[in-house]
Structures are given as C-alpha cells and as structure tokens.
Enzyme design. Structure first.
Site, PDB file in Angstrom:
ATOM      1  N   ARG A   8     -10.253 -34.600   3.473  1.00  0.00           N
ATOM      2  CA  ARG A   8     -11.661 -34.901   3.185  1.00  0.00           C
ATOM      3  C   ARG A   8     -12.558 -35.554   4.195  1.00  0.00           C
ATOM      4  NH1 ARG A   8     -11.783 -39.664  -1.251  1.00  0.00           N
ATOM      5  NH2 ARG A   8      -9.791 -40.396  -0.787  1.00  0.00           N
ATOM      6  N   GLU A  56     -21.937 -29.261 -12.007  1.00  0.00           N
ATOM      7  CA  GLU A  56     -21.285 -28.531 -11.194  1.00  0.00           C
ATOM      8  C   GLU A  56     -21.774 -26.889 -11.281  1.00  0.00           C
ATOM      9  OE1 GLU A  56     -19.544 -30.113 -13.379  1.00  0.00           O
ATOM     10  OE2 GLU A  56     -18.767 -32.101 -11.967  1.00  0.00           O
ATOM     11  N   ASP A 115      -5.481 -40.306 -11.114  1.00  0.00           N
ATOM     12  CA  ASP A 115      -6.316 -39.742 -11.995  1.00  0.00           C
ATOM     13  C   ASP A 115      -5.715 -38.938 -12.889  1.00  0.00           C
ATOM     14  OD1 ASP A 115      -8.460 -41.215 -11.314  1.00  0.00           O
ATOM     15  OD2 ASP A 115      -9.520 -39.236 -10.274  1.00  0.00           O
ATOM     16  N   ARG A 165      -7.083 -35.311  -1.409  1.00  0.00           N
ATOM     17  CA  ARG A 165      -7.861 -36.728  -1.100  1.00  0.00           C
ATOM     18  C   ARG A 165      -6.681 -37.592  -0.328  1.00  0.00           C
ATOM     19  NH1 ARG A 165      -5.320 -40.923  -5.026  1.00  0.00           N
ATOM     20  NH2 ARG A 165      -6.813 -42.819  -4.734  1.00  0.00           N
TER      21      ARG A 165
END
Lengths: 312, 276
Positions: A8, A56, A115, A165
């Site tokens: 990213r 989104e 997460d 990530r």
C-alpha cells in the site's frame, strides 16, 4: 531482498509519480486515505482527489461516471468494502460499461491482522474474476506494485488491483521486468512448480530454497495477473514438472488456485494442491501468527510440495 | 418554446413506448408513460445536444437512473433523430438487438448503462464532478423513480452531490406513487421527497410532471442553480395517457396484449389528433 515495505505504501508513492505525468488521473477514497495511502496523492494533487466519505458504493458509482467522462480513476478502500460491499455496483456500473476504473483495494487477506474476520477478505479475487472484462492483479511486493500500477493506469478498462497492509520484503529489483498479463518465472526447476501470487511469492521463494536442499527441484512462478491468466506459462509448468502447488493469501475457492486448476484441467491435467485460506473466516491476531494458524506460510508450502511429490 | 409541439411530441413518445413494449411482449409501460412529458421536455426543449454528434463536447447529458423506463428515453431519442424509430420499436428486448431491456451505453447518446436502481444517479454525480474538473458547461439530468429512492445508494449520491456543490446536477424524481408491489406508502414510505433532498443540502421544487410549462420553468430554473444541486419532484400519474393503465401498479412491468394495444393506440392517436 532486504527492506520491508507494505504494497500500500508503494501504491501511494506510485500514484504521486503517475499523477505528475498524467493529469487525467483522478483518485478517490472512502475515508481511509491514510490507510490506503491515497493521502499522498491528495496532498500533492488536491483538485484531483475526492474523498467520498464512508460510502463505498457511491464511490464506485461516481468513479464510473468520472471514467465514462474521460478520466482514469483509481478508487481505493479496503478490499472488503470494495469487492464485497460494492460488488454489484462494480459489476454493473464499471464491469458492464467497461469503465476505466481501477479498483485499488488494500488490506486484503489475513495480514490485516488485529482488525479480525470482519475485515480480512478472502473472497475478493473470486468475486472480481467472475466479472467479464475485469483484469485482476495482485502484486507481490513494492517494486511489482509500482511497475504494475503504471501499466494498469495505461491500460484501458476496469481492473482490480489488490494490495496489502503489512510490510513485506522487497522481492524484485528495479531491473526486473514485470509485465501485466505475463507470469514471472522466478526460478527454474523440474520436479514441481509453485505458482504464487501477492505476498505468498516471498513465502514460496523461501520454501523453494528449503526444498532444494532436500533435493526437490522447484520451479517458481509469480502470477501477479490472475485474470487474464498467463495460460502458456502454467501449461508449460504442468507438462514439464507434472505437479503444481498454488499459494495465495485468499480462499482456495475461486482464487489463484482455481484459476490455475482451470487451465491445467483443460490443457495438461496434473495434480494441483492449493495453499490458502481453507474455507473459513479469520480472527484477530498478529499477522505472522495468523499466517501460521491459517496455514499460509513457507512451511505450509513446503509441506504441500513434499506431499504432492511423494504421492505422485 | 412551442407548447403545442412539445405536447404533440410527448404523445408520439407515448406511442413509441406502447409500440415497442407491445412488440417486445414485455417491458415497463407504467413508469415510461409517467416520465414521457419530462423526457420530451429534456430532449426537445431543454438539453443542449446534437443527435448527429452524440459525443459533442459540452453537451448536456440525460441519465435514466430508473432504467426500466428506458423506452421513454429511447422513444424521445429516436424522434429526435438519434436512430430510426422503427429499429427501436421493432427490436427492443430482442436477441441481437442493440436496444436492451434497460439503457445500454453502447447506443450513441445513451450516457450510462442503468437498470440496477440508484446506480445511474451515482454515476451522474461522477459525471457532474468530471464536468466541474474540466470546466465543461454541460448539465447532468438524472431521472429517478420514487421507489428508487428506497435504495441507500441514492442518499449516498445525494450527500456527495451537495458536499461537492454539484450545481450542474439536476435530479428529476418521477413521483407516480406506485412501485411493483403497490403504493410507495404501503411498501416503504418515501415521502416527503423534496424535504429529504433539502435536508441533504439540495434545492428542490415540486411540479406537475405532466404540465409542459411547469416542466420547462423548473428545468430552466434548475440549469441556473448556483452552489447547490437541484431536485425537481415531478408529481405524475403512472401509466399517464392510456386510460386503463393510469394509476395501476399492475402496469409497472407488463406488456399490453393485442386488444389492449389497439385500445391504447386509439386513445393516443386521438390525443395526437386533438393537438393539431
């Protein structure tokens, strides 16, 4: 292969580089610009950046409108909200119209980590592959991310670009040729072929090293472009090595493994084993621990190769 | 503007709708007929377009977000000269035809493929953003159904249009009060519509969607909107112009049989003759 950089991060840097020469590039995000790294583009080119808020579906609908009006659009959010939440908008407004939108989805796979399962996406490649005309790309490291992003921005038509990530080793050098739609032969071998995508390419490279010491000659291929897949390199591998192990940070249903198996079954049947998420949800934890628990490490690839070679 | 001409064109659009849907044996007459006057005003009065040059720079764009009412748009476009009316009425919804069941971007002059509700409006917002970026004077007209307002995507798009001050975007809600399963009020209440848009940062006005002067005035005012997008709530009658289809939810998605077709055509031809 020293530094570790998240794909990213490379994506954010590449957007700025491309934006300098391509004034037609528009970037969108859905309140995650700090995480997806589109904030770097936003800072440099605020007039060509649109934050669409936590909406989104509208981001991808509006992206279609911008693209049909002549822009090339990179629209980013997490993979779960891009491919999964917005699937039908992507299918009808971007896929069916052939709009020049690049769905640049970050935080895919188990390495999202803490997460947890609500955010760890293992279905995105499967979903995107089913849309006619959709190019599906999963770069393996920072170098490949930059090289491939430039090519997909130049390419006309919709594309799903999957980035991660976690910081991962920089595998390729600037001199490596990485071409959209072409599988990358990383290492020759004759006993078995490992076909990997995304961050699993590095795991596969480590696995291949260990397997060589055991006397197993491993061919290693990076399939960064999962659709359209480079059938030629897969068929050749099937014929010449007679066994294939696929490795992806994605469900074994509908992803790279299935894409490779389709090519093999139609053209050169041989045993195929699939390393990936085994039809289960993830959970919270540190990325490296999760990779171990859900069997997406070099150890798991080694195991799969040993089995497939033994059973042949 | 020539009111008589516009009213006559609107009847011709209705004739095209009925012809095409009858020939196809399927389609959505109710919502096509309710939006026929709005559509006629857009294509024959308001929009800066050139059928000979459908991609003209700076043109206005009409997006039928209520894509099932596409026959109204296609009939108006045919009469305006984009393509032969016979090709549209003769091949709509047929295999190998370019006239699909819902609007398709492959047809020159159709700006967006629609049919899945909410998406045309969302794309229209993107087009308005692109025009702002390019200093393109073209306006974007999005025609929405009232049932369509139940889609969450509509409100995401409405929110972003106000946030980005898209005063070049005009939403026209065809408020005929009916949807597939019955009255909006029974299925899922959408009223008050104008106030909802207003609370999202839009200007709005409510008009009689079958009064050509009111439509002309509202669209002209909307084109001059500054700083805010504009929503026109057009109060309409589903099935308008064919007596037995009017205000009947059952005519949302059903083609007339031969006998019903003959009655509908007789009514529309009489209406056309009366406007001479």
């Amino acid at each position: 292969m020293a530094d570790k950089i998240a794909t990213r991060q490379a994506y954010g840097e590449a957007l700025v580089e491309i934006g300098k020469n391509n004034s037609n590039l528009v970037v969108m995000d859905a309140d995650l610009s700090g995480s997806t790294k589109t904030s770097m583009f936003a800072k440099e080119f605020p007039e060509r950046f649109f934050n669409m808020g936590i909406a989104e579906q509208n981001m991808y609908g509006a992206a279609a409108g911008l693209a049909i009006s002549g822009k090339v659009v990179c629209a980013s959010t997490f993979a779960i909200f891009a491919a999964c939440k917005s699937f039908e908008i992507i299918r009808n407004s971007i896929g069916y119209t052939g709009a020049n939108v690049k769905i640049c989805a970050s935080h895919a796979g188990i390495t999202v980590g803490e997460d947890g399962a609500s955010h760890q996406t293992f279905e995105d490649i499967a979903l995107m592959r089913t849309i006619p005309g959709m190019t599906v790309v999963n770069p393996s490291d920072a170098t490949a991310t930059k090289k491939l992003l430039k090519q997909i921005v130049e390419m006309e038509g919709p594309c799903y670009f999957r980035i991660g990530r976690a910081a991962v080793p920089v595998f390729y050098s600037e001199d490596d040729e990485i071409t959209l739609g072409k599988g990358k032969l990383i290492k020759e071998g004759s006993d078995v072929t490992i076909i990997a995508t995304g961050i699993m390419v590095n795991e596969a490279y480590e696995a291949a090293g260990v397997l060589e010491t055991e006397g197993i000659s491993v061919r290693l291929i990076d399939i960064h472009t999962i659709k359209p897949i480079d059938s030629g390199i897969v068929i050749k591998a099937a014929r010449e090595t007679g066994a294939i192990v696929t490795a992806e940070e994605h469900s074994v249903i509908g992803g790279l493994g299935d894409a490779v198996a389709q090519v093999v079954v139609k053209n050169a049947p041989c045993p195929v084993a699939m390393v990936g998420q085994q039809d289960t949800f993830g959970e919270s934890g540190k990325p490296d621990d999760l990779k171990k628990k859900y069997h997406m490490t070099s150890e798991d690839i080694i195991e799969a190769v040993r089995n497939i070679v033994r059973e042949r | 503007m020539d009111i008589n001409m516009l009213n006559k064109k609107a009847v011709e659009v209705r004739i095209g709708i009925i012809e095409a849907i009858h020939n196809a044996g399927s389609g959505h007459p109710g919502g096509s007929l309710s939006s026929a006057d709005i559509t006629t005003a857009l294509y024959f009065d308001i929009m800066n377009i050139d059928p000979k040059n459908p991609g003209m720079k700076g043109r206005d764009k009409c997006i039928f977000s209520k894509g099932h009412a596409g026959p109204a748009q296609l009939a108006a476009m045919a009469l305006r000269g984009y393509f032969p009316i016979g090709e549209f009425t003769g091949t709509l919804r047929r295999i190998d035809s370019r006239f699909q069941g819902h609007p398709n971007i492959k047809i020159p002059g159709i700006e967006m493929s629609t049919g899945s509700l909410g998406q045309g409006f969302s794309a229209a917002g993107g087009m308005a953003m692109a025009n702002k970026l390019d200093n393109d004077p073209g306006k974007i007209f999005a025609v929405l159904g009232d049932g369509e307002l139940q889609e969450g995507l509509v409100w995401e798009a409405a929110m972003s249009a106000a946030h980005y001050k898209l005063d070049n975007l005009i939403a026209i809600v065809d408020h005929n009060g009916l949807q597939i399963d019955g009255r909006n009020d029974d299925v899922m209440t959408v009223n008050p519509i104008g106030e909802k848009f207003e609370s999202f940062g839009w200007n709005y006005t409510v008009i009689d969607g079958h009064d050509m002067i009111a439509i002309h005035d509202a669209l002209t005012m909307a084109k001059e909107s500054k700083g805010k997008p504009m929503c026109i709530v057009a109060e309409t009658i589903k099935g308008k112009g064919v007596s037995f289809m009017e205000n009947q939810a059952g005519w949302h998605g059903k083609a007339p049989d031969d006998e019903q077709y003959a009655r509908a055509m007789a009514e529309l031809n009489a209406a056309k003759a009366a406007l001479k």
